[in-house]
Design a protein around this motif. Sequence first.
Motif, short mmCIF file in Angstrom:
data_model
loop_
_atom_site.label_atom_id
_atom_site.label_comp_id
_atom_site.label_asym_id
_atom_site.label_seq_id
_atom_site.Cartn_x
_atom_site.Cartn_y
_atom_site.Cartn_z
N VAL A 1 2.78 34.10 48.50
CA VAL A 1 2.35 34.39 47.14
C VAL A 1 3.35 35.37 46.54
CG1 VAL A 1 0.53 35.33 45.67
CG2 VAL A 1 -0.08 34.05 47.73
N PHE A 2 3.97 34.96 45.43
CA PHE A 2 4.93 35.79 44.71
C PHE A 2 4.36 36.15 43.35
CE2 PHE A 2 7.68 33.43 47.60
CZ PHE A 2 8.52 34.42 48.07
N GLY A 3 4.75 37.28 42.83
CA GLY A 3 4.35 37.70 41.50
C GLY A 3 5.49 38.47 40.86
N PRO A 4 5.34 38.81 39.61
CA PRO A 4 6.42 39.53 38.93
C PRO A 4 6.50 40.98 39.39
CG PRO A 4 4.53 39.34 37.49
CD PRO A 4 4.20 38.55 38.72
N HIS A 5 7.69 41.51 39.34
CA HIS A 5 7.88 42.93 39.63
C HIS A 5 7.57 43.69 38.34
CE1 HIS A 5 9.61 46.74 40.80
NE2 HIS A 5 10.44 46.68 39.78
N THR A 6 6.79 44.73 38.44
CA THR A 6 6.45 45.52 37.26
C THR A 6 7.06 46.91 37.40
OG1 THR A 6 4.37 46.16 38.29
CG2 THR A 6 4.31 44.28 36.79
N THR A 7 7.59 47.40 36.32
CA THR A 7 8.20 48.73 36.30
C THR A 7 8.02 49.34 34.91
OG1 THR A 7 10.21 49.99 36.70
CG2 THR A 7 10.49 47.83 35.71
N ASP A 8 8.09 50.65 34.84
CA ASP A 8 8.06 51.31 33.53
C ASP A 8 9.47 51.61 33.04
OD1 ASP A 8 8.85 53.41 35.14
OD2 ASP A 8 7.08 54.63 34.78
N TRP A 9 10.48 51.24 33.82
CA TRP A 9 11.91 51.39 33.53
C TRP A 9 12.35 52.84 33.38
CZ3 TRP A 9 14.87 47.59 34.83
CH2 TRP A 9 14.36 46.31 34.82
N SER A 10 11.55 53.76 33.87
CA SER A 10 11.99 55.16 33.87
C SER A 10 13.04 55.33 34.97
CB SER A 10 10.81 56.10 34.11
OG SER A 10 10.33 55.94 35.43
N TRP A 11 13.89 56.32 34.81
CA TRP A 11 14.95 56.55 35.80
C TRP A 11 14.35 56.81 37.17
CZ3 TRP A 11 16.42 60.46 39.09
CH2 TRP A 11 17.71 60.34 39.63
N ALA A 12 13.29 57.59 37.24
CA ALA A 12 12.67 57.95 38.52
C ALA A 12 12.08 56.72 39.22
CB ALA A 12 11.59 59.00 38.30
N HIS A 13 11.42 55.84 38.45
CA HIS A 13 10.81 54.66 39.07
C HIS A 13 11.88 53.67 39.54
CE1 HIS A 13 8.40 50.86 39.25
NE2 HIS A 13 7.64 51.69 39.94
N VAL A 14 12.90 53.46 38.75
CA VAL A 14 13.98 52.55 39.16
C VAL A 14 14.67 53.09 40.41
CG1 VAL A 14 16.21 51.58 38.48
CG2 VAL A 14 14.32 51.59 36.85
#
Length: 176
Positions: free
Chosen positions: A89-102
């Motif tokens: 089972v695959f799903g999309p990667h979710t991120t808030d695109w903040s420097w810390a999260h990336v």
Amino acid sequence: MDALIKTFFDKKVGDFLKVDQGNLRVDPSSGQFQLKKASIDGSAFDGLHLPVALRGGFIDELSVNLHLDVFNPGGSVSLQILIRNVFFVFGPHTTDWSWAHVKQCKSKLVDLIMQIAELKPSKKAKKSHEDSASGWLSDIQTRIKQDLMKKVAEMIEVNIANFHIRFEASKRSQKL
């Protein structure tokens, strides 16, 4: 012996695959390995900053049978691999695109790659130039290696039955 094999298995791939002790059988003397009802732990793949994320899955059966009969005249070597009922089972990667999260996601990806690299045996140091074969001897060694690899490739039999992949939509696209 089974507990020792299970401990070794869990140490090497326990972060990715979860298997009950009764569902893992290894018999080195007969060349048999069998794994049944293994679940793929999706949390090991969370936050890797890839286009899709593996959410989970299972492997109903994975069997490997290595038959070595090289000591008898006319003996044979064969490798049979059976993979039955695999589901990812695959799903999309979710991120808030903040420097810390990336940075956190990319660090986790590097850690996972290093963990997989530890599963491979380390390469032996190459021989010095004086010890290595050169000229026609090197050509003969190369041909022998190529012939051996060709024979190994010819003896492998892989049977895959019921391989399924499911993609989950992101929560945002489900609302639209």
